[in-house]
Write a protein that holds these residues in place. Structure first.
Motif, mmCIF file in Angstrom:
data_model
loop_
_atom_site.group_PDB
_atom_site.id
_atom_site.type_symbol
_atom_site.label_atom_id
_atom_site.label_comp_id
_atom_site.label_asym_id
_atom_site.label_seq_id
_atom_site.Cartn_x
_atom_site.Cartn_y
_atom_site.Cartn_z
ATOM 1 N N GLU A 59 0.805 -1.226 0.000
ATOM 2 C CA GLU A 59 0.000 0.000 0.000
ATOM 3 C C GLU A 59 0.835 1.272 0.000
ATOM 4 O O GLU A 59 0.305 2.351 -0.270
ATOM 5 C CB GLU A 59 -0.945 -0.012 1.206
ATOM 6 N N SER A 60 2.121 1.183 0.319
ATOM 7 C CA SER A 60 2.976 2.371 0.320
ATOM 8 C C SER A 60 4.080 2.207 -0.718
ATOM 9 O O SER A 60 4.829 1.225 -0.694
ATOM 10 C CB SER A 60 3.574 2.601 1.710
ATOM 11 N N ALA A 76 -0.988 4.599 -8.640
ATOM 12 C CA ALA A 76 -2.089 5.021 -7.765
ATOM 13 C C ALA A 76 -3.436 4.843 -8.459
ATOM 14 O O ALA A 76 -4.420 4.420 -7.836
ATOM 15 C CB ALA A 76 -1.886 6.475 -7.345
ATOM 16 N N SER A 80 -6.698 1.683 -5.792
ATOM 17 C CA SER A 80 -7.110 2.778 -4.909
ATOM 18 C C SER A 80 -6.582 2.627 -3.479
ATOM 19 O O SER A 80 -6.700 3.557 -2.678
ATOM 20 C CB SER A 80 -8.642 2.875 -4.877
ATOM 21 N N VAL A 83 -0.880 4.361 -1.661
ATOM 22 C CA VAL A 83 -0.453 5.736 -1.402
ATOM 23 C C VAL A 83 0.973 5.858 -1.942
ATOM 24 O O VAL A 83 1.848 5.067 -1.577
ATOM 25 C CB VAL A 83 -0.495 6.069 0.101
ATOM 26 N N SER A 108 -5.098 13.034 -3.837
ATOM 27 C CA SER A 108 -5.261 12.795 -2.404
ATOM 28 C C SER A 108 -4.418 11.624 -1.914
ATOM 29 O O SER A 108 -4.183 11.474 -0.714
ATOM 30 C CB SER A 108 -6.733 12.534 -2.074
ATOM 31 N N ARG A 109 -3.942 10.788 -2.833
ATOM 32 C CA ARG A 109 -3.128 9.622 -2.453
ATOM 33 C C ARG A 109 -1.701 9.720 -2.976
ATOM 34 O O ARG A 109 -0.964 8.730 -2.982
ATOM 35 C CB ARG A 109 -3.784 8.338 -2.960
#
Length: 202
Positions: A59-60, A76, A80, A83, A108-109
């Motif tokens: 996720e990162s 990204a 969804s 990040v 936003s991400r």
């Protein structure tokens, strides 16, 4: 004229739009003079995205040397949960990356940061991706590889694209001195996708 890894504030601007299809979707990104592959999606980034965009990257994500943001923004876009932190030394490229993140509705991400390699990077990531600036020389690109371990989470991995004629074999040998697992997972038109993992099997 400066290189894409330089800041040349006096360079005249040119409004460029990159249009391309990737993984069945059509994209439009803003570009300019003084950035990497200013006119079109480069073959290395295309191969990288076709290979990893829909795989499990955690996720990162850190996009190291992000240019106008193509790789990080599309990573990204395709998941969804991700990040993405995107860093570069080129301020013009970073401005374009910010605009392009808004274009694809992922701002936003996406976190955008001016940084010379890992200089201003203070966190760790599940995955680091890079299309390294080969023209900047081995001192820069090998620092990108060597610093990855300390900026990856325990099960993290570094994924990069490099051309055979630009030192892919020696790059893989160097990665093997840094990581217990290194594998070539794709190749096309002389480009190779290498994945180096901190531990365990790929």
């Amino acid at each position: 004229m400066g290189q894409y890894f330089d800041n040349v504030d006096t360079l005249e601007h040119k409004d460029i739009t990159q249009e391309f299809t990737l993984l069945g979707e059509r994209f439009s990104l803003k570009s300019d003079r003084g950035v990497f592959s200013k006119d079109a999606l480069d073959d290395g980034t295309r191969l990288m995205l076709e290979t990893i965009a829909k795989t499990d990257l955690g996720e990162s994500i850190l996009d190291l040397g992000c240019g106008i943001g193509t790789m990080g923004i599309l990573l990204a876009h395709f998941d969804s949960k991700r990040v993405v932190t995107m860093v570069d030394v080129n301020r013009r490229a970073l401005g374009l990356a910010e605009e392009n993140a808004k274009r694809l509705n992922v701002a936003s991400r996406v976190h955008i940061l001016e940084s010379d390699v890992y200089q201003n990077v203070t966190t760790s990531f599940d995955t680091i991706v890079t299309n390294p600036p080969i023209r900047a020389g081995k001192k820069v690109t090998y620092a990108m590889y060597a610093g990855a371990n300390s900026h990856l989470n325990e099960d993290g991995r570094l994924i990069l694209v490099i051309r055979k004629q630009q030192g892919a074999d020696s790059c893989q040998r160097y990665l093997e001195t840094l990581f217990p697992v290194v594998e070539k997972v794709a190749q096309h038109k002389g480009f190779r996708i290498l994945i180096a993992k901190k531990k365990g099997a790929l």
